[in-house]
Design a protein around this motif. Sequence first.
Motif: not given
Length: 219
Positions: A171-195
């Motif tokens: 849980x600690x690793x999941x929370x830490x990862x989302x705190x560090x990278x979560x802001x960019x998650x929508x951009x990554x999802x849209x990039x994947x769908x574009x690819x």
Amino acid sequence: MSDGIAWIGAHHHTPSSTVPGMLGGISLTLARGVETDEFLINLGADLDELAARTPCSELRAPAGQPGQPSPHLNRAMYGTCGEWTYVLDDWGMATWATGYQGKVESMLPCGGEEIVCLTANRFSPPALIIHAPDACAYRADFGTDTGQGSALDAALRAAGAVFPSMPEASEAEVVAYFEEHGERLPELVFAAVGAYTGVAIDQDAVKAGDLPCVLIAPA
């Protein structure tokens, strides 16, 4: 032309603004195997409005009749890229997603069609991916994949859009990862769908409201 559709995800957290078109908080629906006008009619588009191909910046909601105010209508800007039709909504959700989840018959996926929907889900987070590669649809929160081992799932993983989850990570690793990278998650999802789809949508045209648009009552 803007590169792909990652820019839509980059503005996921941007408030919907007063630009003539759209920029912040856009939901995207992609469909292939169905004719563009037919898909929009299934969403609830008016035939005359659809035939007019009015740019978003020029479309105005009709005034209600005395004692009969017009229903709330949402803008849906649309276009095509390759074999895909795309529909853009900026009212907090994707029109197709609300209809599909509400089991509106005209919006249920059909055999021979494919739909990929990224709905912001601002009224009931988190944002969702809905993938209907045929008559069955599969859902995933942003940060996960559909679990079907599909080419779309592979694209999500390749783009870094599938985040660590329990029990594979603590849980600690999941929370830490989302705190560090979560802001960019929508951009990554849209990039994947574009690819995955090869779809590119011109950001400047969307922001200016140059693409055709229809007004659709929510399902």
